[in-house]
Design a protein around this motif. Structure first.
Motif, PDB file in Angstrom:
ATOM      1  N   THR A  17       0.719  -1.357  -0.046  1.00 23.62           N
ATOM      2  CA  THR A  17      -0.025  -0.026  -0.014  1.00 23.62           C
ATOM      3  C   THR A  17       0.927   1.048  -0.038  1.00 23.62           C
ATOM      4  N   TYR A  18       1.950   1.319   0.766  1.00 21.49           N
ATOM      5  CA  TYR A  18       2.653   2.535   0.932  1.00 21.49           C
ATOM      6  C   TYR A  18       3.828   2.635   0.454  1.00 21.49           C
ATOM      7  N   GLY A  19       4.407   1.374  -0.301  1.00 19.80           N
ATOM      8  CA  GLY A  19       5.712   1.470  -0.886  1.00 19.80           C
ATOM      9  C   GLY A  19       6.883   1.120   0.147  1.00 19.80           C
ATOM     10  N   ALA A  20       8.048   1.193  -0.425  1.00 19.02           N
ATOM     11  CA  ALA A  20       9.220   1.023   0.691  1.00 19.02           C
ATOM     12  C   ALA A  20       9.063   2.082   1.562  1.00 19.02           C
ATOM     13  N   LYS A 119       7.623  11.300  -0.298  1.00 20.47           N
ATOM     14  CA  LYS A 119       8.315  12.036   0.772  1.00 20.47           C
ATOM     15  C   LYS A 119       7.908  11.853   2.219  1.00 20.47           C
ATOM     16  N   GLU A 120       6.295  11.945   2.361  1.00 19.53           N
ATOM     17  CA  GLU A 120       5.852  11.207   3.702  1.00 19.53           C
ATOM     18  C   GLU A 120       6.413  10.129   4.067  1.00 19.53           C
ATOM     19  N   VAL A 142       2.396  18.893   8.243  1.00 21.63           N
ATOM     20  CA  VAL A 142       1.354  18.323   7.400  1.00 21.63           C
ATOM     21  C   VAL A 142       0.223  17.956   8.207  1.00 21.63           C
ATOM     22  N   ILE A 143       0.070  17.407   9.099  1.00 20.76           N
ATOM     23  CA  ILE A 143      -1.020  16.902   9.976  1.00 20.76           C
ATOM     24  C   ILE A 143      -1.780  18.058  10.403  1.00 20.76           C
TER      25      ILE A 143
END
Length: 290
Positions: A17-20, A119-120, A142-143
């Motif tokens: 889902t989120y990649g490495a 980047k996140e 960001v949040i």
């Protein structure tokens, strides 16, 4: 490191889902308004029911030597559902807030129907695994800073946690019981966080950098199998140290969510010793509560 088959499946889902996918400070970065408003749905509040057992007798030898230092402990046996606690009141989070920040980011991303950006993901890895403060400050912005964190915590079931003012995320306030509630949201199915989001946080908490893997892990059969986040912060005015540790530890066939919060230490090393002594004593007592 020990992984169950179910855990391996969840991690695989998270990666698909989120990649490495430093030292602690009192927070940094630019102040921001709440840019990513969390929706108003509230998760059922996980709370100590029935009343938690009192860890004071088990910690008596330790607390007798506190000499003005603060200590609060909360523990949940994930098999029996029994809680045990010692102490009360709010403590500075230092960098244990980084787990909360990542949970908030993932909850906001879920609401927006999006994946984390590359980047996140890089910031999240540095924030949890290496406790990098610059990465944390970037995600704090960001949040939506404290506003975003507080809104997410209402949904995650945290009752007594408040984000730090402005850019100072390291002095967010929390309780040991709330940190166990946060761990419940990270590991339990009854959570606003989806299985991939939970597995993503778990994966990072299982890969804490060498030298930062002390804390509640000292009470585990295999410290390397502990999902962990520590925080340490020297306050600029008093020069005293906050030292905290939260995590999921395994002892034999059982697992525990454990949070130990401390303050008022003259050195970071003294704080680490207290956290580890309290962790071992709390878990020994918990074994008798089954």
């Amino acid at each position: 490191m020990v992984w169950t088959a179910a855990g391996a499946v969840l991690i695989a889902v998270a990666v698909a889902t989120y990649g490495a996918a430093s030292s602690q400070g009192e927070g940094g970065g630019e102040s921001a308004e709440a840019k990513n408003e969390v929706s108003s749905g509230v998760a059922p509040t996980p709370s100590p029911t029935p009343a938690p057992a009192d860890l004071a007798p088990a910690l008596a030898d330790i607390t007798a030597g506190l000499a003005g230092r603060g200590l609060s402990v909360a523990l949940l046996d994930t098999t029996s559902g029994k809680w045990a606690t010692y102490g009360e009141g709010a403590f500075d989070t230092a960098s244990i807030v980084k787990v909360d920040i990542l949970a908030t980011l993932l909850l906001q991303a879920q609401d927006a129907g999006r994946e984390l950006t590359a980047k996140e993901q890089a910031y999240a890895t540095d924030m949890i695994e290496n406790s990098d403060n610059d990465a944390t400050s970037a995600l704090w912005t960001v949040i939506g800073s404290a506003t975003g964190l507080d809104a997410a915590n209402r949904r995650l079931g945290l009752l007594d946690t408040r984000g730090g003012g402005g850019t100072v995320w390291g002095v967010s306030q929390t309780t040991a019981a709330d940190q166990v509630r946060l761990l419940q949201s990270v590991f339990d199915a009854k959570s606003p966080l989806t299985p991939p989001s939970r597995a993503y946080i778990q994966k990072l908490m299982h890969h804490i950098a060498p030298g930062q893997d002390w804390g509640v892990s000292a009470a585990a059969d295999d410290p390397a199998a502990t999902a962990l986040k520590n925080g340490w912060l020297e306050r600029s005015l008093t020069k005293k140290w906050d030292v905290n540790s939260i995590g999921r530890i395994e002892i034999g066939p059982r697992s525990y969510f454990l949070a130990v919060l401390t303050n008022g230490h003259t050195t970071q090393e003294a704080g680490i010793r207290l956290v580890e002594e309290a962790s071992r004593a709390a878990v020994t007592e918990a074994a008798a509560l089954r």
